[in-house]
Design a protein around this motif. Structure first.
Motif, PDB file in Angstrom:
ATOM      1  N   PRO A 203       0.801  -1.227   0.000  1.00 30.18           N
ATOM      2  CA  PRO A 203       0.000   0.000   0.000  1.00 30.18           C
ATOM      3  C   PRO A 203       0.836   1.281   0.000  1.00 30.18           C
ATOM      4  O   PRO A 203       0.436   2.279  -0.612  1.00 30.18           O
ATOM      5  N   SER A 246      -5.644   8.847  -0.956  1.00 25.41           N
ATOM      6  CA  SER A 246      -5.814   7.731  -0.022  1.00 25.41           C
ATOM      7  C   SER A 246      -5.816   6.420  -0.799  1.00 25.41           C
ATOM      8  O   SER A 246      -6.191   6.387  -1.974  1.00 25.41           O
ATOM      9  N   TYR A 247      -5.393   5.353  -0.120  1.00 25.11           N
ATOM     10  CA  TYR A 247      -5.449   4.026  -0.739  1.00 25.11           C
ATOM     11  C   TYR A 247      -6.009   3.041   0.264  1.00 25.11           C
ATOM     12  O   TYR A 247      -5.548   2.966   1.410  1.00 25.11           O
ATOM     13  N   ASP A 248      -7.005   2.263  -0.172  1.00 15.65           N
ATOM     14  CA  ASP A 248      -7.623   1.228   0.651  1.00 15.65           C
ATOM     15  C   ASP A 248      -7.157  -0.132   0.140  1.00 15.65           C
ATOM     16  O   ASP A 248      -7.588  -0.573  -0.934  1.00 15.65           O
ATOM     17  N   GLU A 250      -7.920  -3.014   1.003  1.00 15.64           N
ATOM     18  CA  GLU A 250      -8.967  -4.027   0.968  1.00 15.64           C
ATOM     19  C   GLU A 250      -9.735  -3.968  -0.355  1.00 15.64           C
ATOM     20  O   GLU A 250      -9.932  -4.983  -1.023  1.00 15.64           O
ATOM     21  N   THR A 251     -10.143  -2.762  -0.743  1.00 13.21           N
ATOM     22  CA  THR A 251     -10.927  -2.621  -1.972  1.00 13.21           C
ATOM     23  C   THR A 251     -10.052  -2.390  -3.199  1.00 13.21           C
ATOM     24  O   THR A 251     -10.500  -2.568  -4.329  1.00 13.21           O
ATOM     25  N   CYS A 254      -7.616   3.583  -4.986  1.00 13.08           N
ATOM     26  CA  CYS A 254      -6.747   4.715  -4.685  1.00 13.08           C
ATOM     27  C   CYS A 254      -7.469   5.962  -5.184  1.00 13.08           C
ATOM     28  O   CYS A 254      -7.738   6.084  -6.385  1.00 13.08           O
TER      29      CYS A 254
END
Length: 324
Positions: A203, A246-248, A250-251, A254
């Motif tokens: 990430p 932001s970066y998730d 899980e999903t 970005c």
């Protein structure tokens, strides 16, 4: 922000103003990333692609430089003539390696680069034949699907569609599935789609590519406010907004935003837009995929995934999907 947008320079005019006002008057506020690319935005994106943090361009370029001959063998079917259609061709810096490999294998094909930018198509038609004199090509200037239909009217040969540069990542998962379904509906049995995906990875590495230490991505996003000022009589004070990414993991989403640093009012055209302090404008998504995600998307949209090509670090994949 991936290379889809450099190839989708949106025309200026009433639609620009309409889209901007619709986005800024929505809750939450948003702006369409297709408008990132005026002349300055294009220059900034070239700087982004040269950043150490921005690994995507080099990863896919490695695939094209080193594996185009093998990819060409997947494309060739009994040496039958075909059409190679590239959605968002840009300057063909990557695809020229595949074009060269196809020519070396003495395959009969016509290259149809599609781009919404008239300048891009004119430049390709002028310069690509100088580099590849044997190449048969016809540039198509306009919307992806309208031009794909036009290519089908021009020729009934088997189609091989290129959609590179992680272009698909500029859509959320729902839109990506719809796009691929629509694309599948335009293709016929034995046609191919070669589609690029940025893969899920550390990430911190992903976030750094969209939040670089030099602030180039920040200036890229803020430039859209400058474009609104210049072309739509806006009066954004760019110093009162900041970039946030932001970066998730899980999903795999970005996302980039512009944050209003204070309560303020901004004029665009004849409209006045109110911003609360810390209110955000959603700017874009750069969706990342696992290999399972890639195969699932293929099957949901009616394709059969038949092969994947990777760079040596497996940051990126160009997947080959077939219409059965």
């Amino acid at each position: 922000m991936d290379s889809i947008i450099t190839n989708q320079i949106a025309p200026v005019g009433t639609s620009f103003l309409t889209d901007v006002l619709q986005g800024l008057q929505s809750k939450p506020k948003f702006l369409s990333s297709k408008y990132f690319y005026d002349e300055k935005g294009d220059r900034i994106f070239q700087q982004i692609m040269d950043m150490d943090e921005y690994y995507l361009t080099d990863a896919e370029m490695e695939i094209m430089e080193q594996q185009s001959s093998e990819l060409a063998r997947f494309i060739a079917v009994d040496n039958q003539p075909f059409d190679l259609i590239e959605l968002g061709a840009g300057d063909a810096t990557k695809s020229i390696h595949l074009l060269n490999a196809l020519l070396k294998q003495q395959l009969t094909f016509t290259y149809f680069p599609i781009d919404i930018s008239t300048h891009v198509i004119n430049d390709l038609e002028e310069n690509l034949p100088k580099k590849l004199p044997q190449l048969k090509m016809e540039g198509l200037n306009g919307d992806y699907f309208k031009m794909l239909k036009k290519a089908k009217e021009i020729s009934s040969r088997r189609k091989v569609v290129l959609f590179m540069g992680a272009n698909i990542g500029n859509m959320n998962l729902t839109d990506a599935e719809q796009f691929c379904c629509d694309l599948r509906n335009e293709l016929s049995q034995n046609d191919l789609l070669i589609i690029g995906f940025d893969l899920k990875k550390n990430p911190k590495q992903i976030l750094a590519a969209y939040n670089d230490s030099a602030g180039i991505t920040r200036s890229f996003n803020l430039n859209l406010l400058d474009r609104i000022n210049n072309e739509l009589d806006g009066d954004f004070d760019v110093s009162k907004f900041d970039h946030y990414a932001s970066y998730d993991p899980e999903t795999g989403a970005c996302k980039s935003y512009l944050i209003s640093l204070q309560e303020q009012w901004v004029n665009v055209g004849d409209e006045t837009i109110h911003f609360d302090a810390n209110e955000f404008i959603y700017m874009e998504i750069s969706q990342k995929y696992s290999l399972e995600d890639v195969d699932a998307l293929a099957k949901k949209s009616g394709f059969n995934p038949i092969h994947r090509f990777f760079d040596h670090q497996e940051y990126f994949t160009d997947a080959v999907w077939k219409v059965d």
